[in-house]
Design an enzyme around this catalytic site. Structure first.
Site, short mmCIF file in Angstrom:
data_model
loop_
_atom_site.label_atom_id
_atom_site.label_comp_id
_atom_site.label_asym_id
_atom_site.label_seq_id
_atom_site.Cartn_x
_atom_site.Cartn_y
_atom_site.Cartn_z
N GLU A 106 7.76 -6.10 -14.50
CA GLU A 106 8.64 -4.60 -15.15
C GLU A 106 10.19 -5.56 -15.52
O GLU A 106 10.54 -6.31 -15.40
CB GLU A 106 8.45 -3.33 -14.73
CG GLU A 106 7.53 -3.25 -12.94
CD GLU A 106 7.57 -2.26 -12.33
OE1 GLU A 106 9.36 -1.92 -11.99
OE2 GLU A 106 7.08 -1.45 -12.07
N ARG A 119 2.21 13.05 -2.71
CA ARG A 119 2.40 13.21 -1.26
C ARG A 119 3.35 14.07 -1.64
O ARG A 119 4.21 14.34 -2.48
CB ARG A 119 2.40 12.42 -0.05
CG ARG A 119 2.63 11.03 -0.75
CD ARG A 119 3.39 10.22 0.42
NE ARG A 119 3.94 9.40 -0.15
CZ ARG A 119 5.49 8.97 0.13
NH1 ARG A 119 6.17 10.06 0.80
NH2 ARG A 119 5.69 8.37 -0.23
#
Length: 304
Positions: free
Chosen positions: A59, A152
């Site tokens: 990245e 989550r």
């Protein structure tokens, strides 16, 4: 070869990251091809040992960056809503120590773009649950880039709860039961400011784990003070799990009031036995960079 080609296309410096990693583990920075080859082998080997998956991502690396994330909730009727953003740039070893909402780095125009992008991400996968869309933001250009989505509830969800007046745990259960939310999705409003401090059993200078038996545990009380804790006097903090002992969350009418309440709460929190990072927070809350709101992920190194 594929990593070298990807880095050449992205441009150095690049971040070499374990695809299956988490908690700030399994990453390295490469400034040229030689460093990339070294870091790639190190990260892949680490990932295979720790996560059972040697997949590696390449990245773009930002020397100065802020970590900003958006809380979303995929409702039972198919709609996805965004409940504001959280600033998570106070980190050690790429793992969060402090979170606040709203972010002092996000203006109304940027907030609109950021929240809209997060909603689109949730809609793209027909998301139904609480989730977090995490982004890296270049503070000089206000460009933001997708980092990951946590499907989550996050450790730092209380700051969102306090500024929106919404119980995210209860809303998750309603979504799972096919029920409508308790709030109006078309009238979401953020009020005031909230800050969360992760109280860890670790040295406040080097952040090394310091387990032990808790002989004294006194939690702070006061207006705008909330403590979500997992320990009490007599408990033992073992070396086998995460060092997090409690979350100290403070809220106020604005950021300045929240910081003042955080200072008082830190001073009133007493933990004796294991090592504890409370002195770090006492220092951080007085630091000009943090107080001004003009900080990035390097701020912890500036306090050392």
């Amino acid at each position: 070869p594929a990593a070298v080609a990807a880095a050449a296309e992205i441009g150095y410096p690049v971040l070499v990251k374990a695809a299956a990693g988490g908690g700030g583990m399994g990453m390295g920075v490469a400034t040229d091809e030689a460093a990339l080859r070294t870091e790639y082998d190190k990260v892949r080997s680490f990932a295979e040992r720790m996560f059972g998956d040697g997949s590696v991502l390449i990245e773009r690396y930002f020397p100065r960056v802020r970590h900003v994330e958006v809380q979303i909730l995929g409702l039972a009727d198919g709609r996805v809503v965004a409940l504001g953003e959280r600033e998570c740039s106070v980190q050690r070893r790429n793992q969060k120590l402090v979170e606040e909402s709203p972010s002092p780095a996000v203006d109304p125009e940027l907030r609109e773009r950021l929240l809209a992008a997060a909603v689109r991400a949730g809609e793209a996968v027909n998301y139904r649950n609480a989730g977090t869309v995490e982004c890296l933001m270049d503070p000089s250009t206000q460009e933001f880039f997708f980092l990951e989505m946590n499907t989550r509830l996050q450790v730092e969800h209380p700051v969102t709860e306090l500024v929106h007046g919404i119980d995210l745990v209860a809303e998750q259960l309603r979504v799972a039961s096919g029920l409508a939310p308790t709030f109006d999705p078309e009238a979401l409003v953020s009020r005031g400011h909230a800050i969360e401090l992760r109280i860890n059993a670790e040295d406040p200078k080097r952040f090394l784990p310091g387990p032990g038996v808790i002989s004294t545990w006194i939690e702070p009380v006061g207006e705008g003070v909330r403590v979500d804790s997992g320990y009490a006097a007599g408990n033992t903090v073992t070396p086998f799990y995460d060092s997090l002992m409690a979350k100290l969350i403070v809220s106020g009418a604005d950021r300045a009031e929240a910081i003042e309440r955080a200072k008082a709460a830190v001073a009133g929190f007493e933990v004796v036995g294991p090592k504890c990072n409370l002195p770090f927070f006492a220092e951080l809350l007085e630091h000009p960079e943090f107080v001004s709101g003009d900080y990035d992920t390097r701020i912890v190194t500036h306090l050392r």
